[in-house]
Design an enzyme around this catalytic site. Structure first.
Site, PDB file in Angstrom:
ATOM      1  N   ASP A   1       0.832  -1.203   0.000  1.00 28.21           N
ATOM      2  CA  ASP A   1       0.000   0.000   0.000  1.00 28.21           C
ATOM      3  C   ASP A   1       0.868   1.254   0.000  1.00 28.21           C
ATOM      4  OD1 ASP A   1       0.878  -0.776   2.580  1.00 28.21           O
ATOM      5  OD2 ASP A   1      -0.561   0.569   3.518  1.00 28.21           O
TER       6      ASP A   1
ATOM      7  N   ARG B   1       6.131   4.105   5.756  1.00 34.84           N
ATOM      8  CA  ARG B   1       5.801   4.069   7.175  1.00 34.84           C
ATOM      9  C   ARG B   1       5.831   2.630   7.710  1.00 34.84           C
ATOM     10  NH1 ARG B   1      -0.199   6.043   5.713  1.00 34.84           N
ATOM     11  NH2 ARG B   1      -1.250   4.038   5.457  1.00 34.84           N
ATOM     12  N   ASP B   2       5.419   2.447   8.943  1.00 39.36           N
ATOM     13  CA  ASP B   2       5.457   1.129   9.576  1.00 39.36           C
ATOM     14  C   ASP B   2       4.265   0.276   9.139  1.00 39.36           C
ATOM     15  OD1 ASP B   2       3.532   2.658  10.825  1.00 39.36           O
ATOM     16  OD2 ASP B   2       4.133   2.126  12.875  1.00 39.36           O
ATOM     17  N   GLU B   3       4.182   0.025   7.833  1.00 37.11           N
ATOM     18  CA  GLU B   3       3.073  -0.750   7.267  1.00 37.11           C
ATOM     19  C   GLU B   3       3.597  -1.560   6.093  1.00 37.11           C
ATOM     20  OE1 GLU B   3      -1.630  -0.062   6.158  1.00 37.11           O
ATOM     21  OE2 GLU B   3      -0.401   1.590   6.880  1.00 37.11           O
TER      22      GLU B   3
ATOM     23  N   GLU C   1      -2.058   9.055  -0.874  1.00 35.67           N
ATOM     24  CA  GLU C   1      -3.081   8.225  -0.231  1.00 35.67           C
ATOM     25  C   GLU C   1      -4.410   8.958  -0.128  1.00 35.67           C
ATOM     26  OE1 GLU C   1      -3.513   5.506   3.829  1.00 35.67           O
ATOM     27  OE2 GLU C   1      -2.032   7.120   3.767  1.00 35.67           O
TER      28      GLU C   1
ATOM     29  N   HIS D   1       1.133   6.112  -2.685  1.00 38.27           N
ATOM     30  CA  HIS D   1       0.047   5.187  -2.369  1.00 38.27           C
ATOM     31  C   HIS D   1      -0.790   5.060  -3.645  1.00 38.27           C
ATOM     32  CE1 HIS D   1      -1.383   3.734   1.654  1.00 38.27           C
ATOM     33  NE2 HIS D   1      -2.465   3.410   0.949  1.00 38.27           N
TER      34      HIS D   1
ATOM     35  N   TRP E   1     -11.990  -5.806  -0.977  1.00 46.22           N
ATOM     36  CA  TRP E   1     -10.655  -6.271  -0.620  1.00 46.22           C
ATOM     37  C   TRP E   1     -10.550  -7.765  -0.939  1.00 46.22           C
ATOM     38  CZ3 TRP E   1     -12.093  -1.628   0.552  1.00 46.22           C
ATOM     39  CH2 TRP E   1     -11.160  -0.650   0.862  1.00 46.22           C
TER      40      TRP E   1
END
Length: 883
Positions: free
Chosen positions: A484, A488-490, A762, A783, A550
């Protein structure tokens, strides 16, 4: 040959110039096996071969082909000692199945092809190419090796061994994988040019190994085999809440080198208990947090044969992990691509020294430096500067995105990470011992190896920058899995983003192998009840699955792969997964209504800060779910038809009828108004044919009225945006589609472009008009989901569309509008390059089209005002139309 079609209101004049027969050359190019060039670890027992035709003649179609396969390159090119020699009358040149004797694991096979066309020309034999079959579990002799104690160190363990080869090497293949990430070396040289190997997969189900041709690295005499490991996705931090060791807590290496000698004998070199291990300069490595490298702790020459290990190199520990889940590569590896030198060095109002690379990108920085021993240099990475011009990292959440280097002080060195990547445009440099110059910093772009296939340009510079941003968003987020965001922490494989962007991705780059690999993980991580996780590989909580839009990735991308590449096998492979997803929805539905469960809805739709007038475009989540229920059921019906599953086709066709009836009863008023009167509600209803035919045109008018009511702005989120302009075009509202696309104020596609974006954001307003930021907890500037508009631009501005699966038939139908005076696009299909270029000159529309050999096309030529079309059926070649 030149083919001119000059159209006027009175006549259509066709002028054909024929080339002489002697100039009509036919050849075969671009040979591939399973979407790859010369692959070394082919998994399917029956590989498939593809090639392209090249010819100077027009209207060329393949009439027959001849393939020959052998185990020796020279013998194969001479037609001797063949395993398979097949001549077949067929126009198939894409994904032709091997049909010879059974293939052996680890064996290399050589092949070539020649074709005959419909004008009785026969090509020369193609160049000889090869593929190598992957290994089976029983073929592995190597042992899994790890550090001798419990693996709790943050530092990266190094492994090495010297071996003696007494003969001259003819061919050598290294098979390597790890629990964690690895870099391997032979005689001081890196094995291969891939990074972040063995890649991220659903490790509990399957773990990839890589195969490398290392013939040139080995020599007669003493050789050094070595490798270094890091945590990676396997043991390192993934997802949220500082989670680590999700798949396992022990890093381990598996390395096997198959050596064939010139005298016909062979030998296998393996990782085993004779290897030694130690720690060195790489003190810490994390995808989210970056690396710490201490040059003072370097073990100079540790990958060389002359290195003296010393007493602190210890014996390894053998791990009993087995080989049952090992698989060869089916997708592309991550490699280095562009290099970008810093545009400028700036000093922020806070006094920070910051390098600006001018482009939001994913990769790392190569830092060139020399300084006193013990000097500590820290590089921090960010996407944007704040309103005041200071370095901004709050949107990274807990991710440090920071690389730290300690100098040893005796020489100039170039530092870069080994196992971490960053998403950034700006880099803050602390502790640099000299005056920092732009040439001291080079950004290296890393992403999965995907051949660029599409180009798109217009007379509008903002639109061209949008295409640039879409492409760079894809590069940055296609790092082994479709993430995505990359900063960042993803950095997770969110399924909703991937399905929304698939068709745009497939225009821009060859994603055949990329999604073949990732769909294995979708299937592997699918829950027993048929639900699809929110992210793949699945590293979230067990209940995080089953959301509309999704989970539908299970049907949308397999069908997209068939649509784009004509890949029937991907439907065969994923069919049960597709079916299980639809059956899951049915099991959660009540009276054919999917009105249960937790859903994201139209994620990040337009939501103004002060909504006193009810302007937020909230769409009922269950209404959205019902539309995707229908869509996935329709795609399952399509797949069943292709695969000849007539019973399923009938069963799910009946179900689809009931789904649509339930939708109409629940969400449509008698007058044709939807209960959620939003753009997304009308878009999904019209895109997925949820409404009775007699109500569709008025629903499209309601959509247009809504758009105009918002001042010709979109209000859609992740699920409505990909289809918005497609629906407008489908119902004849081309001007509205163009007006939306060309809108420059928030919310719109061009608003971020006007704000200086170099990738897709995003949020529609990641940076607000006053220069302030959206909420930092969820505000990525790379994003790709909203870049899904690229699909509409290729299909309708350039006008390039698939008329049959895999572009065997092609449609060219450009739409004129948006005050554009010219546009051009191309797509490199599995048959060759398709191009469409139009321009308006002297109030005339001039269209140049190229159609590749072995395909046919329908060309729709508009007038200069885009009000009417005339249609032509053409074959391969260059075609010019004027109207």
């Amino acid at each position: 040959m030149k083919f001119c079609s000059i159209l006027t209101s009175a006549t259509i004049m066709l002028v054909v110039f024929n080339l002489t027969a002697s100039a009509q050359k036919l050849s075969v190019t671009d040979l591939q096996v399973e979407h790859q060039v010369n692959p070394l670890s082919v998994e399917p027992a029956i590989p498939r071969m593809s090639w392209k035709l090249a010819s100077t003649a027009k209207n060329i179609l393949q009439k027959s082909y001849e393939i020959r396969v052998g185990t020796d390159a020279k013998a194969t090119s001479s037609g001797k000692n063949l395993l398979w020699n097949s001549t077949k009358t067929s126009d198939q040149s894409v994904l032709v199945e091997y049909d010879g004797t059974a293939l052996k694991p680890g064996q290399r096979y050589y092949w070539q092809v020649r074709v005959t066309d419909n004008q009785r020309n026969t090509s020369p034999w193609s160049a000889v190419q090869f593929w190598q079959m992957g290994l089976k579990a029983s073929d592995w002799k190597a042992k899994w090796i790890s550090v001798p104690e419990k693996d709790t160190a943050l530092a990266s363990p190094m492994f090495r061994k010297t071996v003696n080869l007494s003969k001259t090497v003819k061919l050598a293949t290294a098979y390597i994988t790890a629990r964690g990430l690895y870099e391997a070396y032979i005689n001081g040289k890196k094995v291969g040019d891939a990074y972040f190997t063995p890649g991220w997969t659903s490790y509990k189900d399957h773990l990839q190994y890589q195969a490398y041709d290392v013939t040139a690295l080995l020599k007669k005499g003493t050789n050094a085999l070595s490798a270094i490991l890091a945590d990676g996705w396997y043991k390192g931090r993934v997802a949220f809440a500082d989670r680590s060791s999700f798949y396992g807590d022990t890093r381990a290496l598996l390395m096997q080198v198959q050596v064939q000698y010139t005298d016909g004998s062979s030998e296998t070199l393996i990782s085993d208990d004779s290897w030694k291990t130690a720690y060195g300069a790489l003190l810490k490595s994390s995808h989210y947090d970056g690396e710490i490298y201490d040059a003072r702790k370097e073990r100079a020459g540790w990958t060389q044969t002359t290195y003296n290990e010393g007493s602190d190199w210890r014996a390894v520990r053998i791990m009993d992990y087995g080989y049952g889940n090992l698989v060869g590569m089916s997708g592309p590896e991550v490699r280095k691509h562009e290099k970008i030198v810093a545009v400028k060095i700036i000093k922020t109002p806070k006094g920070e020294i910051v390098a600006d690379f001018g482009q939001n990108l994913v990769g790392w920085v190569e830092l060139k430096t020399k300084g006193p021993a013990n000097t500590r240099i820290t590089l921090s990475h960010a996407e944007v500067l704040d309103k005041a011009g200071n370095f901004y990292t709050e949107n990274l959440r807990s991710a440090k995105q920071q690389n730290t280097y300690y100098l040893k002080g005796d020489q100039e060195q170039v530092f870069s990470p080994h196992f971490s990547f960053q998403g950034f445009r700006y880099v803050k440099i602390e502790g640099y011992p000299q005056e920092l110059k732009p040439e001291d910093l080079t950004a290296v772009v890393l992403h999965s190896e995907m051949t660029p296939t599409g180009t798109f340009k217009t007379s509008n510079t903002l639109l061209n920058q949008l295409q640039h941003n879409i492409t760079w968003g894809q590069k940055g987020n296609f790092v082994d899995v479709p993430t995505d965001c990359p900063q960042r922490d993803e950095r997770l494989g969110w399924t909703g983003d991937a399905q929304a962007f698939y068709y745009t991705a497939a225009y821009n780059m060859d994603v055949s192998g990329f999604f073949t690999k990732w769909l294995k993980d979708v299937k592997a991580d699918q829950h027993k009840d048929g639900s699809i996780p929110f992210v793949v590989p699945d590293v979230l909580n067990p209940g995080d699955a089953g959301a509309a839009g999704w989970g539908d990735v299970a049907t949308i991308i397999p069908w997209g792969m068939y649509d784009t590449y004509g890949d029937k096998r991907i439907l065969e492979t994923q069919y049960e997964s597709m079916k299980a997803w639809v059956d899951f929805i049915s099991s959660r539905s009540r009276k054919n209504l999917w009105n249960t469960g937790s859903h994201f809805g139209d994620w990040l739709f337009y939501r103004p800060d002060d909504d006193n007038d009810g302007r937020a475009a909230v769409t009922d989540k269950y209404m959205i779910a019902q539309c995707f229920y229908a869509h996935s059921t329709q795609l399952l019906i399509n797949a069943a038809e292709v695969l000849g599953k007539k019973d399923d086709q009938a069963k799910y066709s009946s179900l689809l009828n009931d789904i649509k009836k339930a939708y109409v009863n629940e969400y449509l008023t008698p007058s044709g108004r939807l209960v959620s009167s939003t753009q997304t509600a009308y878009v999904l209803a019209l895109q997925f044919d949820m409404l009775p035919e007699n109500l569709r045109a008025q629903a499209a008018e309601r959509l247009v009225a809504n758009i105009r009511d918002y001042g010709t702005h979109l209000t859609t989120g992740f699920l409505g945006t990909p289809y918005l302009c497609h629906v407008l075009t489908k119902f004849g509202h081309n001007k509205v589609a163009y007006d939306l696309l060309m809108q420059e104020s928030y919310p719109s596609w061009l608003y971020p472009v006007k704000m200086g974006a170099t990738t897709i954001w995003e949020r529609w307003d990641g940076i607000k008009p006053d220069g302030s930021f959206q909420v930092p907890s969820m505000n990525s500037y790379n994003h790709y989901a909203y870049g899904a508009i690229g699909d509409w631009m290729y299909k309708n501005i350039a006008g390039i569309q698939a008329g049959a699966p895999g572009y065997k038939k092609i449609v060219i139908k450009p739409i004129i509008g948006g005050k554009l005076t010219w546009a051009e696009g191309s797509y490199d299909s599995d048959y060759g390059t398709i191009s469409s270029k139009w321009r308006i000159e002297d109030n005339k529309l001039k269209l140049d089209v190229t159609i590749p050999p072995n395909t046919t096309a329908q060309i729709w030529v508009p007038d200069a005002q885009g009000k009417s079309y005339k249609s032509f059926n053409v074959g391969a070649g260059e075609h010019y139309f004027e109207r």
